[in-house]
Design an enzyme around this catalytic site. Structure first.
Site, PDB file in Angstrom:
ATOM      1  N   GLY A 104      44.559  37.630  22.030  1.00 12.98           N
ATOM      2  CA  GLY A 104      44.292  38.229  23.325  1.00 12.98           C
ATOM      3  C   GLY A 104      45.605  38.486  24.032  1.00 12.98           C
ATOM      4  CB  SER A 105      47.300  36.751  26.810  1.00 12.15           C
ATOM      5  OG  SER A 105      46.333  37.075  27.778  1.00 12.15           O
ATOM      6  CB  ILE A 143      37.635  48.225  22.782  1.00  8.97           C
ATOM      7  CG1 ILE A 143      38.500  47.459  21.773  1.00  8.97           C
ATOM      8  CG2 ILE A 143      38.351  49.483  23.299  1.00  8.97           C
ATOM      9  CD1 ILE A 143      39.746  46.793  22.345  1.00  8.97           C
ATOM     10  CD  GLU A 173      44.527  45.690  32.086  1.00 10.83           C
ATOM     11  OE1 GLU A 173      45.486  46.091  31.401  1.00 10.83           O
ATOM     12  OE2 GLU A 173      43.587  45.009  31.625  1.00 10.83           O
ATOM     13  CD  GLN A 184      28.554  22.918  62.475  1.00  9.98           C
ATOM     14  OE1 GLN A 184      28.262  21.756  62.189  1.00  9.98           O
ATOM     15  NE2 GLN A 184      29.283  23.228  63.515  1.00  9.98           N
TER      16      GLN A 184
END
Lengths: 379, 262
Positions: A132-133, A158, A243, A280
């Site tokens: 991934g990264s 994708i 992005e 509240q």
């Protein structure tokens, strides 16, 4: 709204986009979510209205105005279907920018012009089943073959992958090297050897198509290279800030959408003889939500301002993405709590909003990666 | 074909809570959003479509404060050429007639074939301005127009009657047409149009610029004076069902059945 950043033309443009979203997207999102895709004609329609070219040069049919695109992302994210916004976003803010920055005049003429008109749809293919990264570890590879290349491998998650006309792929062209061995290819999806192997069903973002792609001895010509051979990693990095900014803008709008719905519900819903807003416990929840949204909005606008001024504010953008995407999950979760049992049903928009929000801390670099980026700037 | 379109900025009250303010003569607009009057939006579109088809010019006019520039700019962004805004404290308290006097004074020196207004304002719903303006200018008019056909110096228009029936009338130009919603499909302003509109000047005119005396306009020049707003009083014929939704729904169903309405 953000007047220190936006000009009156952007405020007017916001009204136009909002009118469009209210008239032509919101009434349809339930059906699109159910169908797990929005109609492909939406690209064409938005192209006709000039909505797809905001950040692109005028010579290719755009408006060359990054703030106008920011407005578009904010307003699209109010449609109540983040998947729809994501499909449009993947095309204009993720796939096409690579061509804007690194395309040859011929590539721009062919892909940007049609993409801005909504006559062709693009996707960006980086993620693979095992990476991934960690882009340097991708396994899809290309070998030179005469004046072209032969590509083998696969991509996953994708966005627009099932319906795109072209995909910008990150491909290893030098297996010995990590970052320095990656090249971007601009590939037509009707190329022999290109296959959409499956659509992925997801927790949220359902109206966007998300696909797995496979490439088997896919031969592409030499001019399919986008930018420079082995410079692909740096090229990919070029648009990361934008992005991520678009994800922050979407997260703030998504949180605002949930807050608005929860506020209206809290004022309407009566329990023990009074609207629940008068308790509240509920009003404080709403106060916290509103405060977090404003904090997120202003951090995002600050990063956007730095970006617009021409920098690559990685730290501020990572901070904005980290904070807003996590915040959007917290805010929509509290909104769902305010709706009680009804919030857990598909009859109110909050269940989907929470599903959609959950993608934020994962997509475009996880929250953990954002922390790495921020920490590195202090090392 | 030279055309003038009159547009009004109105609060959007369709989905908001509306409260009468402390003066009793207005509503509390603090939390309301504003936009172009719906019928005026169709009037703008009609003028621009005619301009695109037959050529000519479209001048946008609005009476109101600086915030009305927003509605004027959007009309310019869609294809309007020039714009005038009428602003003067003396216009306060105007009724439909007093507004018409100001607008008529503004257009009388312009070259025009058709003046468009919306048929009805979303806020005060007088439906009077267009027709009164035609009378003051001494030109023809048609109200609730749902179709426009131009033939030389004549115009044929379809007016919406009860039940969607159209009444066709032919008249000489110039004329004032008050446009009904649904006559066309209003476009979205493009960003390119918005950028062009931002560069255009909106000409500002006061009552003095228009040659109007304070006695003719505003509250002094109005035939109708707004006294106060009140919420509708619950009449004797109305029965308000109270209680839990399940209970009131079944009682309502019972009443509808009893009266033979379902």
């Amino acid at each position: 709204m953000g007047n220190y950043l936006f000009e009156p033309v952007h405020d007017d443009f916001r009204k136009t986009v909002r009118e469009f979203v209210e008239a032509e997207i919101i009434p349809n999102v339930d059906a699109w979510e159910e169908a797990e895709e929005f109609p492909i004609e939406l690209f064409k329609r938005m192209g006709e209205l000039g909505f797809l070219g905001m950040q692109y040069p005028e010579e290719y049919g755009g408006d060359d105005d990054i703030l106008a695109e920011a407005v578009l992302h904010e307003e699209l994210a109010r449609c109540g279907s983040a998947g729809t916004a994501a499909g449009i976003g993947a095309h204009i803010a993720i796939a096409m920018p690579q061509i804007k920055y690194f395309g040859t005049p011929e590539q721009k003429e062919r892909y940007l012009v049609s993409g801005i008109k909504g006559e062709s749809v693009g996707a960006l293919g980086i993620t693979e089943p095992n990476t991934g990264s960690d882009v340097a570890a991708i396994q899809t590879y290309a070998v030179a073959d005469g004046d072209g290349w032969i590509i083998n491998g696969s991509k996953t998650f994708i966005t627009n992958g099932a319906r795109a006309d072209w995909v910008v792929l990150a491909v290893k062209t030098d297996k010995e090297k990590g970052h320095a061995g990656i090249t971007q290819f601009l590939v037509d999806t009707n190329t022999a050897g290109f296959e959409m192997t499956r659509r992925i069903h997801k927790l949220g973002w359902r109206a966007s198509d998300t696909a797995e792609l496979a490439f088997t001895d896919m031969r592409v010509p030499g001019d399919a290279v986008l930018g420079t051979v082995n410079q692909g990693f740096l090229q990919i990095m070029r648009n990361f800030a934008w992005e991520r900014l678009t994800m922050s803008l979407g997260a703030v709008s998504g949180a605002q959408f949930a807050f608005d719905a929860a506020l209206a519900y809290a004022k309407e819903r009566v329990a023990f003889g009074k609207p629940i807003f008068r308790f509240q416990a509920i009003s404080h929840m709403l106060a916290d939500m509103a405060t977090e949204i404003e904090a997120g909005r202003n951090l995002t606008y600050y990063a956007l301002k730095l970006y617009k001024e021409g920098g690559q504010p990685f730290r501020e953008v990572a901070m904005a993405k980290l904070f807003t995407c996590d915040m959007c999950v917290r805010v929509t979760d509290r909104a769902l709590q305010i709706f009680g049992g009804y919030g857990y049903t598909e009859e109110y928009p909050i269940a989907r909003a929470l599903r959609d929000a959950r993608l934020g801390p994962i997509g475009g670099g996880t929250s953990e990666i954002m922390k790495d980026i921020i920490a590195k700037t202090y090392a | 074909m030279d055309m003038v379109v009159c547009v009004k900025r109105v609060p959007d009250t369709a989905e908001s809570e509306v409260h009468i303010d402390s003066s009793g003569r207005d509503i509390d607009k603090g939390r309301l959003s504003f936009g172009i009057n719906e019928a005026d939006n169709y009037a703008v579109e009609e003028a621009i479509q005619i301009k695109e088809r037959d050529g000519g010019t479209v001048t946008v006019i609005s009476l109101g404060g600086k915030e009305s520039d927003e509605q004027i700019r959007m009309a310019l962004a869609k294809g309007g050429d020039e714009a005038v805004r009428l602003e003067d404290p003396a216009f306060a308290g105007s009724d439909g007639l007093a507004i018409a006097k100001a607008l008529a004074a503004a257009v009388k020196d312009l070259k025009y074939d058709i003046i468009f207004t919306g048929a009805l304002a979303d806020d005060d719903a007088f439906g009077a301005v267009g027709v009164a303006m035609a009378e003051l200018l001494g030109v023809n008019h048609a109200a609730y127009v749902k179709k426009v056909e131009i033939a030389g110096d004549k115009i044929k228009v379809g007016r919406e009657l009860e039940g969607g029936l159209l009444e066709f009338v032919e008249m000489d130009l110039p004329a004032v047409l008050t446009i009904q919603t649904g006559i066309n499909e209003p476009r979205y302003a493009s960003f390119k149009g918005i950028k062009l509109a931002a560069k255009k000047e909106i000409e500002l005119k006061s009552a003095a610029d228009l040659g109007l005396d304070a006695s003719e306009i505003g509250e002094a020049g109005a035939w109708a004076k707004l006294e106060k707003f009140t919420p509708p009083v619950v009449g004797e014929m109305a029965e308000i069902l109270e209680g839990e939704p399940e209970e009131t729904a079944s009682r309502l169903a019972g009443i509808l059945k009893e009266k033979g309405l379902v």
